[in-house]
Design a protein around this motif. Structure first.
Motif, PDB file in Angstrom:
ATOM      1  N   GLU A 115     -19.431  23.263 -51.269  1.00 45.74           N
ATOM      2  CA  GLU A 115     -20.876  23.271 -50.993  1.00 45.74           C
ATOM      3  C   GLU A 115     -21.568  24.378 -51.774  1.00 45.74           C
ATOM      4  O   GLU A 115     -22.677  24.209 -52.285  1.00 45.74           O
ATOM      5  CB  GLU A 115     -21.123  23.456 -49.498  1.00 45.74           C
ATOM      6  CG  GLU A 115     -20.747  22.231 -48.690  1.00 45.74           C
ATOM      7  CD  GLU A 115     -20.578  22.536 -47.206  1.00 45.74           C
ATOM      8  OE1 GLU A 115     -21.159  21.827 -46.398  1.00 45.74           O
ATOM      9  OE2 GLU A 115     -19.840  23.478 -46.869  1.00 45.74           O
ATOM     10  N   MET A 116     -20.884  25.523 -51.852  1.00 42.99           N
ATOM     11  CA  MET A 116     -21.440  26.639 -52.616  1.00 42.99           C
ATOM     12  C   MET A 116     -21.608  26.225 -54.081  1.00 42.99           C
ATOM     13  O   MET A 116     -22.663  26.471 -54.691  1.00 42.99           O
ATOM     14  CB  MET A 116     -20.512  27.853 -52.502  1.00 42.99           C
ATOM     15  CG  MET A 116     -20.868  29.012 -53.411  1.00 42.99           C
ATOM     16  SD  MET A 116     -19.587  30.278 -53.404  1.00 42.99           S
ATOM     17  CE  MET A 116     -18.281  29.485 -54.337  1.00 42.99           C
ATOM     18  N   ILE A 117     -20.601  25.566 -54.643  1.00 39.38           N
ATOM     19  CA  ILE A 117     -20.673  25.159 -56.049  1.00 39.38           C
ATOM     20  C   ILE A 117     -21.782  24.123 -56.234  1.00 39.38           C
ATOM     21  O   ILE A 117     -22.527  24.161 -57.208  1.00 39.38           O
ATOM     22  CB  ILE A 117     -19.304  24.626 -56.539  1.00 39.38           C
ATOM     23  CG1 ILE A 117     -18.295  25.768 -56.552  1.00 39.38           C
ATOM     24  CG2 ILE A 117     -19.426  23.994 -57.925  1.00 39.38           C
ATOM     25  CD1 ILE A 117     -16.885  25.353 -56.892  1.00 39.38           C
ATOM     26  N   ASP A 118     -21.930  23.223 -55.269  1.00 36.10           N
ATOM     27  CA  ASP A 118     -23.032  22.259 -55.315  1.00 36.10           C
ATOM     28  C   ASP A 118     -24.378  22.967 -55.380  1.00 36.10           C
ATOM     29  O   ASP A 118     -25.293  22.542 -56.073  1.00 36.10           O
ATOM     30  CB  ASP A 118     -23.007  21.415 -54.036  1.00 36.10           C
ATOM     31  CG  ASP A 118     -22.689  19.974 -54.320  1.00 36.10           C
ATOM     32  OD1 ASP A 118     -21.852  19.737 -55.217  1.00 36.10           O
ATOM     33  OD2 ASP A 118     -23.286  19.099 -53.669  1.00 36.10           O
ATOM     34  N   ARG A 119     -24.480  24.037 -54.626  1.00 31.88           N
ATOM     35  CA  ARG A 119     -25.755  24.749 -54.534  1.00 31.88           C
ATOM     36  C   ARG A 119     -26.035  25.560 -55.789  1.00 31.88           C
ATOM     37  O   ARG A 119     -27.148  25.542 -56.300  1.00 31.88           O
ATOM     38  CB  ARG A 119     -25.742  25.668 -53.298  1.00 31.88           C
ATOM     39  CG  ARG A 119     -26.995  26.493 -53.081  1.00 31.88           C
ATOM     40  CD  ARG A 119     -26.993  27.163 -51.709  1.00 31.88           C
ATOM     41  NE  ARG A 119     -25.790  27.925 -51.437  1.00 31.88           N
ATOM     42  CZ  ARG A 119     -25.555  29.168 -51.884  1.00 31.88           C
ATOM     43  NH1 ARG A 119     -26.443  29.785 -52.625  1.00 31.88           N
ATOM     44  NH2 ARG A 119     -24.424  29.787 -51.581  1.00 31.88           N
ATOM     45  N   ILE A 120     -25.018  26.259 -56.316  1.00 33.87           N
ATOM     46  CA  ILE A 120     -25.278  27.159 -57.447  1.00 33.87           C
ATOM     47  C   ILE A 120     -24.989  26.507 -58.788  1.00 33.87           C
ATOM     48  O   ILE A 120     -25.404  27.018 -59.822  1.00 33.87           O
ATOM     49  CB  ILE A 120     -24.465  28.475 -57.328  1.00 33.87           C
ATOM     50  CG1 ILE A 120     -22.962  28.216 -57.484  1.00 33.87           C
ATOM     51  CG2 ILE A 120     -24.771  29.179 -56.015  1.00 33.87           C
ATOM     52  CD1 ILE A 120     -22.129  29.482 -57.520  1.00 33.87           C
ATOM     53  N   GLY A 121     -24.282  25.370 -58.786  1.00 33.55           N
ATOM     54  CA  GLY A 121     -23.907  24.729 -60.053  1.00 33.55           C
ATOM     55  C   GLY A 121     -22.550  25.224 -60.534  1.00 33.55           C
ATOM     56  O   GLY A 121     -22.216  26.398 -60.386  1.00 33.55           O
ATOM     57  N   LEU A 122     -21.780  24.317 -61.115  1.00 29.94           N
ATOM     58  CA  LEU A 122     -20.430  24.683 -61.551  1.00 29.94           C
ATOM     59  C   LEU A 122     -20.451  25.792 -62.594  1.00 29.94           C
ATOM     60  O   LEU A 122     -19.601  26.677 -62.606  1.00 29.94           O
ATOM     61  CB  LEU A 122     -19.691  23.452 -62.107  1.00 29.94           C
ATOM     62  CG  LEU A 122     -18.258  23.733 -62.567  1.00 29.94           C
ATOM     63  CD1 LEU A 122     -17.362  24.113 -61.398  1.00 29.94           C
ATOM     64  CD2 LEU A 122     -17.660  22.536 -63.311  1.00 29.94           C
ATOM     65  N   VAL A 123     -21.467  25.750 -63.489  1.00 33.26           N
ATOM     66  CA  VAL A 123     -21.497  26.726 -64.579  1.00 33.26           C
ATOM     67  C   VAL A 123     -21.615  28.154 -64.036  1.00 33.26           C
ATOM     68  O   VAL A 123     -20.928  29.064 -64.505  1.00 33.26           O
ATOM     69  CB  VAL A 123     -22.634  26.398 -65.560  1.00 33.26           C
ATOM     70  CG1 VAL A 123     -22.841  27.534 -66.554  1.00 33.26           C
ATOM     71  CG2 VAL A 123     -22.324  25.103 -66.303  1.00 33.26           C
ATOM     72  N   ASN A 124     -22.453  28.347 -63.029  1.00 29.60           N
ATOM     73  CA  ASN A 124     -22.557  29.688 -62.447  1.00 29.60           C
ATOM     74  C   ASN A 124     -21.239  30.145 -61.844  1.00 29.60           C
ATOM     75  O   ASN A 124     -20.868  31.308 -61.925  1.00 29.60           O
ATOM     76  CB  ASN A 124     -23.647  29.725 -61.372  1.00 29.60           C
ATOM     77  CG  ASN A 124     -25.023  29.824 -61.994  1.00 29.60           C
ATOM     78  OD1 ASN A 124     -25.200  30.554 -62.984  1.00 29.60           O
ATOM     79  ND2 ASN A 124     -25.968  29.084 -61.467  1.00 29.60           N
ATOM     80  N   PHE A 125     -20.526  29.191 -61.231  1.00 28.81           N
ATOM     81  CA  PHE A 125     -19.221  29.504 -60.649  1.00 28.81           C
ATOM     82  C   PHE A 125     -18.250  29.930 -61.760  1.00 28.81           C
ATOM     83  O   PHE A 125     -17.579  30.954 -61.666  1.00 28.81           O
ATOM     84  CB  PHE A 125     -18.703  28.276 -59.896  1.00 28.81           C
ATOM     85  CG  PHE A 125     -17.324  28.442 -59.313  1.00 28.81           C
ATOM     86  CD1 PHE A 125     -17.133  29.142 -58.131  1.00 28.81           C
ATOM     87  CD2 PHE A 125     -16.220  27.893 -59.947  1.00 28.81           C
ATOM     88  CE1 PHE A 125     -15.864  29.294 -57.580  1.00 28.81           C
ATOM     89  CE2 PHE A 125     -14.946  28.037 -59.413  1.00 28.81           C
ATOM     90  CZ  PHE A 125     -14.774  28.738 -58.229  1.00 28.81           C
ATOM     91  N   LEU A 126     -18.218  29.148 -62.843  1.00 32.92           N
ATOM     92  CA  LEU A 126     -17.292  29.442 -63.945  1.00 32.92           C
ATOM     93  C   LEU A 126     -17.628  30.786 -64.579  1.00 32.92           C
ATOM     94  O   LEU A 126     -16.742  31.596 -64.871  1.00 32.92           O
ATOM     95  CB  LEU A 126     -17.361  28.338 -65.005  1.00 32.92           C
ATOM     96  CG  LEU A 126     -16.903  26.939 -64.561  1.00 32.92           C
ATOM     97  CD1 LEU A 126     -17.235  25.911 -65.640  1.00 32.92           C
ATOM     98  CD2 LEU A 126     -15.414  26.918 -64.261  1.00 32.92           C
ATOM     99  N   GLU A 127     -18.929  31.030 -64.786  1.00 30.06           N
ATOM    100  CA  GLU A 127     -19.326  32.293 -65.417  1.00 30.06           C
ATOM    101  C   GLU A 127     -18.996  33.472 -64.514  1.00 30.06           C
ATOM    102  O   GLU A 127     -18.532  34.514 -64.979  1.00 30.06           O
ATOM    103  CB  GLU A 127     -20.813  32.257 -65.797  1.00 30.06           C
ATOM    104  CG  GLU A 127     -21.032  31.363 -67.022  1.00 30.06           C
ATOM    105  CD  GLU A 127     -22.497  31.243 -67.451  1.00 30.06           C
ATOM    106  OE1 GLU A 127     -23.387  31.681 -66.694  1.00 30.06           O
ATOM    107  OE2 GLU A 127     -22.733  30.685 -68.541  1.00 30.06           O
ATOM    108  N   GLY A 128     -19.194  33.265 -63.196  1.00 27.44           N
ATOM    109  CA  GLY A 128     -18.850  34.323 -62.250  1.00 27.44           C
ATOM    110  C   GLY A 128     -17.372  34.677 -62.304  1.00 27.44           C
ATOM    111  O   GLY A 128     -16.979  35.814 -62.055  1.00 27.44           O
ATOM    112  N   LEU A 129     -16.548  33.692 -62.608  1.00 23.58           N
ATOM    113  CA  LEU A 129     -15.099  33.936 -62.642  1.00 23.58           C
ATOM    114  C   LEU A 129     -14.580  34.148 -64.046  1.00 23.58           C
ATOM    115  O   LEU A 129     -13.384  34.291 -64.259  1.00 23.58           O
ATOM    116  CB  LEU A 129     -14.374  32.743 -62.022  1.00 23.58           C
ATOM    117  CG  LEU A 129     -14.498  32.690 -60.497  1.00 23.58           C
ATOM    118  CD1 LEU A 129     -14.227  31.296 -59.990  1.00 23.58           C
ATOM    119  CD2 LEU A 129     -13.559  33.691 -59.857  1.00 23.58           C
TER     120      LEU A 129
END
Ligand code: HEM
Ligand code: HEM
Ligand code: SF4
Ligand code: SF4
Ligand code: SF4
Ligand code: SF4
Lengths: 431, 356
Positions: A380-394
């Motif tokens: 749900e978090m990834i849905d909200r922020i977008g996969l790209v933000n997740f990838l960049e964060g990691l």
């Protein structure tokens, strides 16, 4: 001898029939345990009224913040006294099994003895998350029962907003499809992050699951926040003797209809020996004196179908590793989600490989802890922020394997296009 | 409190000491398997070592007599080891072929059905229900016992086109998970609010936040802080019930059972899929849920007769199309089958692909 049994006319109807009956099991325990006599009383009431009568609460063991599922009865008489007092407390201890759920009989007997002494005699093997569920314990008995279980070398599982008990498939222990040591990966990741299991402080639950190959026998894509699934990069290995055995046993029509035409990417071709093609990415195996089966491995998506239908004749390649998918969960709250690829391939052989997996797991838990809203799962978090933000964060590299297809709408700001292209070229040059 | 023992945070135990010695010896070195007969798997390792696995069903919720009986049987036949599958089946491993039949005979004589391998209907993945959950609309173990009695033959025979995985869930949270056929509680009326309780036990903001359609509002009822539900918006999902027990969603009559088909976890052939709604409105008819059993058995019979070898439920429907699935099973296609949740457009037919 326990007290007199309550009448259970509805449950009694579940004692007949060919499948083993849990009611018969509960009754056996009720012969000696009052807690089980009253549990049957409450269960029968639920069957009559079609209502549940448990509520949660706070029960735990010294030193841990989770792992016990407290259950207090809500079935009370007009004076607020429990109708079934001996089962008024019916807590569950979640215990983590050995990876792959292997047991020797001495261990199971010890569990049985402990539950004879402290519990209701009811053990669930296993819960949907993979726990040994020691069910039916009074508040007073939770701590002493736990101490004996812990002394056997077993630890509490997860509950609440915490790292949850994990599962791995039978894999390397008894399956030729296995592409890595699932049990080792599970133990590396879970045991290094065990603090997050025992002291619930995450936004919500977090589950890891480990499958040895894309058959995904522990349902990791749909049931875990981070799925680690075995795969391989090089060509499918072949064994001609086994392939000929398959043909002798099944014939050409089965080979065509069951194997070749069911390959999802049409990667398999049947050719006359004389017409066989050659190339670095082609697996070739003779199925009889006239025909060869050829697999174009660049087209193969490692779906496992042909390996499943022709066991031993086709086997995973030698350059094995894992694919990581993140974000699977069940219905609440946005609807069920599946994990999606965040790392298409990483090796999983050496100690350093396992340490890398461990570091990745830790950073994903940390990112989740910092960025998810309360009661929000990773998907749900990834849905909200977008996969790209997740990838960049990691700090994970973008890869075309992460999508089914590229974006189909123009609703995006792309003024940094040139910089992004530059980054991709640099990454390519470095690789 | 001084005598309380600090926990030994030992984590997940190493499986090696618990594993059957032949499995331990050949760990990661298996090269071949086959399915000699229902309930039996054969595996061969690179070393030439062979192992036969005999798989059988249990009630999952086990009493101590049964656990000790399993131990006696494993000591007698299977070198004192066993393993459990994710679907609560037990596997005994033997290293000589001649041990299989006496083991099966012994298991059967104690009432354990041998089967659940390959193209069978395996044990139903299920949840806690009335036995231990705090929010169940129905039971779990009882539904499973009733259904497995009906599906016993399919468990022991392995005559399906491919494996069939079933699950049951006693609320829409669906702890049972995605499955070829999933049997799931479906509430049909908004929660009845017990206002007297709300004021005492409820963390109102967290309940308001839990609702997927923002149907819950804080409200004053009889001068006390409580909640109200916009019944036009409410989708009866029950998500507000776990954080707020006064949100009474379970209803003996209006909590119904729905059937979903075509979920698949594996990546074989098609990508993993979620199960899809096919039937609903079935009564929560304890203790044997005959209406549910009838729908499940009918779907299984049609699938068995019509699917090609190796087609899972979803692969089969992919080939024949949903309209023909409804035709062949005789199940009505209603307006409720058309999705209107997020992403619903992707489930509509944006093409002229229509089978006649
Ligand atoms: C005098 C001013 C404008 C005229 C004459 C005009 C004319 C048109 C025409 C002829 C179409 C094609 C309709 C069709 O056949 O699909 C169109 C589509 C569209 N216009 Fe305009 N437009 C004007 C201003 C704007 C403005 C200011 C915006 C945005 C702020 C805008 C946004 C759009 C969009 C988004 C579409 C596409 C709609 C679709 O895809 O169905 N237009 N416009
Ligand atoms: C005070 C003035 C305006 C307000 C408050 C307003 C507000 C909105 C809103 C809320 C949307 C929906 C956005 C969404 O889909 O999330 C929208 C869409 C749109 N507006 Fe406006 N708008 C205004 C003026 C205009 C003008 C002057 C034009 C064209 C000349 C225009 C053309 C459009 C178009 C084409 C869309 C897209 C419709 C679509 O979804 O396809 N709007 N507007
Ligand atoms: S997931 Fe793959 S490796 Fe693991 S048990 Fe299943 S088929 Fe074997
Ligand atoms: S494993 Fe590869 S070659 Fe085999 S059926 Fe799947 S996609 Fe085709
Ligand atoms: S499916 Fe729902 S009712 Fe059943 S055990 Fe899970 S949470 Fe409880
Ligand atoms: S049942 Fe679901 S939709 Fe209805 S009020 Fe509760 S959370 Fe909202």
């Amino acid at each position: 001898m326990a007290k007199k049994m309550h009448d259970t006319p509805m449950l009694d109807q579940l004692e007949s029939g060919p499948w083993p009956s849990f009611v018969t099991g509960l009754k056996r325990e009720a012969a000696t345990k009052d807690i089980m006599v009253d549990l049957l009383g409450q269960l029968e009431t639920s069957y009559q009224t079609k209502k549940g009568y448990w509520k949660g609460g706070t029960v735990g063991v010294f030193g841990y913040g989770g792992g016990v599922i407290p259950r207090f009865t809500e079935l009370k008489d007009e004076n607020e006294n429990p109708v079934f007092p001996d089962a008024a407390e019916f807590h569950t201890l979640r215990i983590q099994p050995p990876a792959g759920m292997h047991y020797d009989t001495a261990t199971l007997r010890k569990f049985a003895d402990i539950w004879d002494k402290y519990g209701s005699g009811l053990i669930g093997l296993h819960g949907q998350s993979g726990d040994i569920m020691m069910q039916g314990c009074s508040t007073a008995n939770v701590q002493p029962a736990w101490e004996e279980i812990n002394a056997m070398g077993f630890d509490m599982g997860g509950a609440g907003p915490a790292l949850r008990t994990s599962m791995s498939c039978v894999g390397a222990a008894r399956c030729e499809m296995s592409c890595y040591d699932e049990a080792k990966a599970l133990r590396t990741v879970i045991n290094a992050n065990i603090d997050d299991m025992h002291r619930p402080a995450l936004p919500y639950k977090f589950k890891f699951k480990f499958s040895g190959c894309p058959n995904d026998c522990v349902n990791s894509i749909q049931r875990s926040d981070m799925a680690t699934i075995g795969t391989w990069r090089d060509n499918i290995q072949v064994n001609e003797q086994q392939a000929r055995d398959y043909m002798n046993g099944h014939g050409m029509d089965k080979l065509v209809n069951d194997v070749i035409s069911k390959c999802p990417t049409r990667a398999i071709t049947l050719r006359n020996k004389a017409d066989a093609v050659s190339g670095d990415s082609i697996s070739t195996v003779a199925v009889d004196d006239q025909h060869v089966m050829q697999i174009e491995n660049h087209d193969c998506v490692r779906c496992m179908h042909c390996l499943n239908v022709m066991p031993g004749a086709l086997l995973p390649g030698k350059d094995k590793g894992v694919t990581i998918l993140v974000g699977g969960k069940s219905v609440l709250k946005i609807g069920a989600t599946m994990g999606t690829v965040v790392i298409p391939f990483m090796k999983m052989e050496t100690e350093e490989d396992f340490e890398k997996l461990n570091e990745l797991s830790r950073s994903i838990i940390d990112f989740f802890a910092e960025n998810a809203l309360e009661h929000e799962r990773t998907g749900e978090m990834i849905d909200r922020i977008g996969l790209v933000n997740f990838l960049e964060g990691l700090d994970l590299d973008i890869d075309a394997n992460m999508v089914t297809h590229p974006r189909a709408n123009p609703y995006v700001r792309m003024d940094e296009w040139d910089e992004e292209v530059e980054k991709v070229s640099e990454r390519k040059a470095a690789a | 409190m001084a005598e309380l023992r600090a926990p030994d945070e030992c984590g997940v135990p190493d499986p090696a000491p618990f594993m059957h010695p032949t499995l331990r010896k050949n760990y990661g070195k298996w090269v071949f398997h086959s399915h000699p007969k229902p309930g039996v798997l054969y595996h061969r390792a690179e070393s030439g070592d062979e192992v036969w696995t005999v798989k059988f069903g249990t009630a999952r919720q086990l009493d101590l007599y049964t656990i000790r009986l399993l131990c006696d049987l494993a000591d007698k036949h299977a070198d004192g080891h066993m393993r459990f599958t994710a679907r609560s089946n037990v596997e005994f491993m033997v290293t000589t072929e001649s041990k299989i039949d006496p083991l099966i005979k012994d298991l059967n004589s104690h009432g354990f059905p041998v089967g659940g391998t390959a193209n069978s209907v395996s044990m139903i993945a299920h949840t806690q229900g009335f036995l231990h959950c705090d929010i169940p609309g129905t039971d779990a173990s009882g539904v499973v016992k009733a259904l497995m009695d009906e599906l016993h033959d399919e468990f022991i025979k392995c005559e399906m086109p491919n494996r069939v995985k079933l699950s049951t869930s006693c609320c829409e949270i669906n702890c049972g998970g995605q499955a070829d056929i999933a049997i799931i509680m479906q509430h049909t009326k908004p929660p009845k609010i017990n206002h007297d309780l709300v004021a005492n036990v409820c963390e109102r903001p967290s309940v308001v936040a839990r609702c997927p359609v923002a149907a819950i509002r804080p409200a004053l009822v009889n001068g006390k802080p409580s909640l109200e539900v916009d019944e036009k918006k409410c989708i009866c999902c029950g998500a507000c019930f776990p954080p707020c027990p006064p949100m009474q969603i379970n209803d003996p009559e209006h909590s119904k059972i729905a059937i979903w088909v075509g979920g698949k976890n594996s990546n074989a052939r098609s990508k993993p899929t979620f199960h899809k709604l096919v039937a609903a409105g079935l009564p929560n008819n304890a203790p044997r849920w005959p209406e549910v059993a009838a729908v499940v058995k009918n779907i299984l019979a049609v699938y068995k007769a019509d699917a090609q070898p190796w087609e899972r439920m979803t692969d089969w429907i992919d080939r024949i199309g949903w309209p023909r699935f409804f035709e062949k099973t005789g199940l009505p296609f209603t307006k409720f089958h058309i999705d209107d949740w997020r992403g619903a457009r992707t489930t509509l037919n944006a093409s002229t692909h229509i089978r006649f």
